[in-house]
Design an enzyme around this catalytic site. Structure first.
Site, mmCIF file in Angstrom:
data_model
loop_
_atom_site.group_PDB
_atom_site.id
_atom_site.type_symbol
_atom_site.label_atom_id
_atom_site.label_comp_id
_atom_site.label_asym_id
_atom_site.label_seq_id
_atom_site.Cartn_x
_atom_site.Cartn_y
_atom_site.Cartn_z
ATOM 1 N N GLY A 177 0.826 -1.190 0.000
ATOM 2 C CA GLY A 177 0.000 0.000 0.000
ATOM 3 C C GLY A 177 0.855 1.232 0.000
ATOM 4 O O GLY A 177 2.057 1.161 0.246
ATOM 5 N N PRO A 178 0.239 2.369 -0.289
ATOM 6 C CA PRO A 178 0.993 3.622 -0.305
ATOM 7 C C PRO A 178 1.524 3.969 1.083
ATOM 8 O O PRO A 178 1.061 3.384 2.062
ATOM 9 C CB PRO A 178 -0.029 4.656 -0.773
ATOM 10 C CG PRO A 178 -1.302 3.946 -0.984
ATOM 11 C CD PRO A 178 -1.178 2.531 -0.572
ATOM 12 N N GLY A 185 -0.482 2.674 7.384
ATOM 13 C CA GLY A 185 -0.520 1.917 8.626
ATOM 14 C C GLY A 185 -0.022 0.494 8.522
ATOM 15 O O GLY A 185 -0.398 -0.347 9.324
ATOM 16 N N LYS A 186 0.880 0.229 7.581
ATOM 17 C CA LYS A 186 1.365 -1.130 7.416
ATOM 18 C C LYS A 186 2.193 -1.556 8.628
ATOM 19 O O LYS A 186 1.992 -2.628 9.172
ATOM 20 C CB LYS A 186 2.226 -1.233 6.147
ATOM 21 C CG LYS A 186 1.459 -0.948 4.876
ATOM 22 C CD LYS A 186 2.321 -1.105 3.651
ATOM 23 C CE LYS A 186 3.435 -0.078 3.551
ATOM 24 N NZ LYS A 186 2.914 1.286 3.296
ATOM 25 N N THR A 187 3.110 -0.688 9.016
ATOM 26 C CA THR A 187 3.994 -1.038 10.116
ATOM 27 C C THR A 187 3.228 -1.152 11.426
ATOM 28 O O THR A 187 3.417 -2.107 12.186
ATOM 29 C CB THR A 187 5.112 0.007 10.229
ATOM 30 O OG1 THR A 187 5.698 0.169 8.948
ATOM 31 C CG2 THR A 187 6.152 -0.436 11.210
ATOM 32 N N SER A 206 -7.882 3.448 -19.293
ATOM 33 C CA SER A 206 -9.220 3.611 -18.722
ATOM 34 C C SER A 206 -9.899 4.914 -19.149
ATOM 35 O O SER A 206 -11.060 5.120 -18.842
ATOM 36 C CB SER A 206 -9.153 3.529 -17.205
ATOM 37 O OG SER A 206 -8.536 4.676 -16.708
ATOM 38 N N LYS A 234 -12.213 5.924 -7.878
ATOM 39 C CA LYS A 234 -12.728 6.802 -8.935
ATOM 40 C C LYS A 234 -14.122 7.320 -8.572
ATOM 41 O O LYS A 234 -14.414 8.515 -8.739
ATOM 42 C CB LYS A 234 -12.765 6.037 -10.262
ATOM 43 C CG LYS A 234 -11.376 5.827 -10.845
ATOM 44 C CD LYS A 234 -11.421 5.027 -12.110
ATOM 45 C CE LYS A 234 -10.020 4.910 -12.726
ATOM 46 N NZ LYS A 234 -10.010 4.033 -13.878
#
Lengths: 114, 785
Positions: free
Chosen positions: B357-358, B362-364, B680, B723
């Site tokens: 994820g960017p 909150g990954k860590t 797209s 989107k």
């Protein structure tokens, strides 16, 4: 630092020193100087205080025609030797005799030896 | 000076590298034929006199007058011998200083005319002072040189009454170079000579002092080591006598004790005991002693069989996960599933998860929270920029300063063999000639192999299979395929506005207020303010900037209280410019009115979605297609496909075909500075061009996204959730989506779905009907074509 063996060595003076023997005698002192080849007129004996000095010059001479030198161990030219005696040489009686190339100097102390 | 009655004429003997002082005796070796001839001439005289003059340059073999110094010394040959035919050994004695006037003859040997020039003797107190200080210096130099001085010399020195003789004698004792000797020989007065000698001797003394200092320090270094060695030997002897153990032995005993107590697998124990025996045999000074000791300590400290007990209560774990993180349903359920499996089968292998994820999503912190919910230890380290395999796997013990790899270190820090280990930034692994850490990770992350992971330093198999590995990455593009294969990828896609609001209220605002020392009553940040901050001050997928902005707001409020205010502060959107500065971002808003040739598209970015307007205009002449707005290759191709489609269906759309051949088209996608790519925007391009060629404007309350084929089919696209939310944020409530994407609306939050209208399409004809009011009802037939 110091000169290696064979470097310049100071000599006692700018002249060579004849060898000497000194004897005590019943009248005073007897000194012999080895001065072969030096005629009497080239020797000067002097006394000052307790010092006895013999000086002079030894000239080299040969009868024969010299082609080249191969060894020279005898010193020539000016010589000088000063000897200090335990008495006042200046006021002593000096007697000089040149015999067979040896200079004999007799120093007679006043009143003789005790 | 000219010749006078005292001038004398004598043979000349040039000397190399040395000068003779009057009064001194010097042995000489004579080899040059001219010199031999000069000596023989001197020997033939009664007085045996000649003059020694130093050569300026030792390399000149036949010196002329200018090759010799002007002053020389008259000498008497005292002794002579002839060891070879053409070679003489002499002992000469200096008599007096002479000055060369001229050569009277040069063949067969040099004969010079000389004037005696004795040094002037000025018996002054200064001379006496000089004499004493030179004597002192000479004494110091002799002492420093630590040379045995012949007794006769020191006696002569002490007894000498003649200053001239003394100065020459002293000079001859130190090995001065020729230039200095000659300068001394040429001194005009005795005082001058003493001054010169003083200079030379001070230099000598300095050099000698320095030399001695160097010797001294070298000696004392040596002495210290020897002393230490001796003392150690003595200590050992004393200890033996007293029956005491040496410090090394007690250290070894300590390690043995710890080794006995440690819970080690059999093969590890065997290896450790072998090393210990090696250690005992080594002297403590051996470099290996410390290497082995450190190794043993490491082996003993590693948690070979120590595990923490898992907390397998599902409800508790769920409570902790919810407490720490909002939403993230998918990730949380995956964790709870694993707990359930562990409960049913305690031997289950731990999953290897990869959070993608960017930044700032909150990954860590999720990893920490997982460790907490399961009750395991948490360790993390970053793989970002790591390009040396040895960092991961350790260095062999043969290297100086070798250490185990990061994995084993992490396990040791955790103190248990089943921690949660987070490997951050797995997408930023480097690689170079020192190896590829990604390949080493392959072994670590394979549950089939990692039960016997061999660290280069330990050289013993360590079971990593109980470790729960979590990796994180910002993007999967750079993660090597085999590595990706071993991991279960969980996406943390970035938060939408509603989620951010919730997170801000639940976590960020309380945390930042606490940090600033404020209570919830003192500082109120209402919803509209927060929304403005989210929209106009932080364009990001994660929450870092939002948290920073909230932190800034709370500090500004804290400043007010610190300055004496007591009133509670409510931060209004109008206050934001003052508190946070001008808005850095202005999102695309719905355009109220627009000419023909404009259509609203939707784009997906890392920070969420965005509305993208496509603008097209006809040019009075020319033919081609001009594309601007940093369009990528795929996007450029979809513009060409769109144009071709409309050209091919010009009749159905009632477009004048001449337009295609006679006038060029310029298509632009703002904002011009941001690069865009992807297929797209296909239907948006088609609508924009259709609107342009027919002269009929498209609806501005409708945004669209979808890929289009040359035959007019609409294909599904990604990022529907972002989107749709972007359209809503811009105030556009009607969205055209490919039919195949209908299922993706599942991800869109209910509240968004409720106030929006969706049109699902399969063919471009439907798109045109839905977006250009003038076409409504009569181009749908294109679908059949």
């Amino acid at each position: 630092m110091f000169r290696p063996e064979g470097g310049a060595r100071p000599a006692p003076d700018a002249a060579w020193r004849p060898l000497a023997d000194i004897y005590r005698t019943d009248r005073g002192w007897l000194i012999k100087f080895e001065l072969a080849g030096v005629p009497a007129e080239d020797i000067l004996l002097s006394a000052r205080g307790r010092l006895l000095t013999v000086a002079g010059i030894r000239r080299d001479c040969t009868e024969d025609q010299v082609l080249s030198h191969h060894l020279m161990e005898i010193s020539y030219n000016r010589f000088e030797r000063t000897i200090e005696l335990p008495c006042d040489v200046e006021s002593s009686h000096l007697e000089m005799q040149l015999r067979n190339g040896i200079l004999i100097v007799r120093v007679s102390e006043e009143g003789g030896a005790e | 000076m000219t010749a006078h009655e005292h001038s004398i004429s004598l043979p000349v003997l040039p000397m190399k590298n040395t000068a003779l002082f009057p009064h001194l005796l010097m042995p000489l070796s004579v080899g040059r034929p001219k010199s031999v001839a000069a000596v023989e001439a001197a020997l033939a005289t009664e007085g045996k006199e000649l003059v020694l003059i130093a050569q300026r340059d030792a390399s000149v073999e036949a010196p002329a007058q200018h090759d010799l110094y002007a002053y020389g010394t008259k000498a008497v040959i005292r002794k002579m011998s002839r060891p070879g035919e053409s070679h003489l050994e002499l002992l000469v004695q200096g008599v007096e200083r002479l000055m060369l006037l001229k050569f009277e003859s040069t063949e067969p040997y040099l004969i010079g005319l000389f004037n005696p020039t004795p040094m002037a003797i000025d018996l002054t107190p200064e001379l006496e002072a000089l004499e004493r200080s030179v004597l002192e210096l000479a004494g110091r130099a002799i002492e420093l040189a630590q040379a045995a001085v012949p007794v006769e010399i020191s006696q002569l020195m002490a007894g000498s009454k003649d200053p001239v003789r003394l100065v020459y004698m002293l000079a001859s004792m130190f090995s001065l170079d020729l230039e200095k000797e000659q300068t001394l020989l040429e001194a005009q007065t005795v005082a001058d000579a003493y001054r010169l000698l003083h200079t030379y001797l001070s230099h000598e003394v300095q050099v000698l002092e320095l030399r001695n200092k160097i010797n001294e320090s070298a000696r004392s270094e040596m002495g210290k080591e020897q002393r230490e060695y001796m003392l150690r030997q003595q200590m050992r002897a004393i200890q033996q006598e007293l029956g005491e153990k040496s410090p090394e032995q007690s250290e070894i005993d300590l390690i043995r004790e710890r080794l006995e107590k440690a819970d080690l697998p059999d093969d590890v124990r065997k290896e450790a005991e072998r090393e210990l025996r090696r250690l005992e045999k080594l002297p403590s000074a051996a470099p290996d002693f410390h290497v082995i000791r450190t190794y043993l300590e490491y082996v003993i400290e590693l948690p070979w069989r120590v595990s923490t007990e898992d907390q397998l209560e599902i409800a508790r774990a769920r409570g902790i996960l919810d407490e720490d993180h909002y939403d993230l349903k998918e990730v949380k359920s995956r964790i709870l599933e694993h707990l359930a499996v562990l409960k049913m089968n305690p031997k289950a292998k731990a999953p290897i998860l990869c959070f993608v994820g960017p930044p700032g999503t909150g990954k860590t912190s999720l990893g920490q929270s997982i460790a907490r919910s399961v009750g395991r230890k948490f360790e993390r380290f970053s793989l970002g920029g790591m390009h040396d395999e040895a960092e991961l796997r350790g260095h062999r013990r043969t290297y100086i300063g070798a250490m185990p790899g990061r994995l084993v270190q992490a396990v040791r820090r955790a103190g248990a063999n089943n921690p949660v280990i987070m490997l951050d930034e797995v997408d930023k692994l480097g690689r170079d000639y020192r190896g590829d850490p990604a390949s080493a990770l392959l072994e670590v992350l394979d549950p089939e192999q990692n039960n016997s992971f061999r660290d280069n330093y330990l050289d013993l198999p360590f079971d990593l299979s109980k470790v729960m590995f979590i990796t994180t990455a910002n993007s999967l593009d750079t993660v090597p395929r085999p590595l990706l294969d071993r991991m279960e990828v969980l996406r943390l896609p970035g938060y939408i506005e509603e989620e951010k609001l919730q997170i801000a209220w639940r976590y960020l605002i309380p945390r930042q207020l606490k940090e600033a020392g404020l209570t919830a009553e003192q500082c109120v940040i209402p919803e509209d303010t927060l929304k403005t901050v989210i929209r106009n001050y932080t364009r990001e997928a994660g929450l870092r900037r939002l948290e920073r902005a909230i932190g800034r707001l709370s500090r500004k409020v804290a400043l007010k209280f610190a300055e004496g205010s007591t009133e509670a502060v409510t931060v209004r959107p109008a206050d934001l410019v003052e508190m946070l500065g001008p808005e850095p971002f202005t999102p695309e808003q719905m355009r109220k009115k627009s000419p023909a040739g404009v259509a609203a598209g939707l784009a997906w970015t890392e920070t969420g979605g965005d509305v993208l307007y496509v603008e097209a205009t006809l040019l009075p002449e020319g033919k081609g297609l001009t594309l601007t707005g940093q369009l990528g290759e795929v996007m450029q191709e979809s513009v060409k496909a769109a144009q071709s489609y409309i050209w091919a269906h010009a009749a159905d759309l009632s477009v004048n075909p001449e337009l295609f051949t006679k006038s060029g088209v310029h298509l632009h996608v703002p904002a011009g500075a941001i690069p865009k790519d992807g297929p797209s925007a296909g239907i948006t391009m088609t609508v924009a061009l259709a609107s342009l060629y027919t002269g009929r404007p498209a609806r501005m309350d409708t945004a669209m996204t979808g890929e289009v084929t040359l035959t007019g089919l609409v294909l599904p696209i990604g990022g529907v959730k972002e989107k749709v939310l972007a359209a809503r944020r811009a105030g556009i409530n009607r969205v055209v989506l490919p039919k195949a994407n209908e299922k993706d609306l599942y991800d869109v939050p209910e509240e968004a779905k409720n106030d929006m209208q969706f049109v699902f399409v399969e063919h471009i004809g439907e798109v045109l009907e839905a977006t250009i009011p003038a076409f409504a009802g009569h181009v749908g037939s294109l679908a059949a074509a």
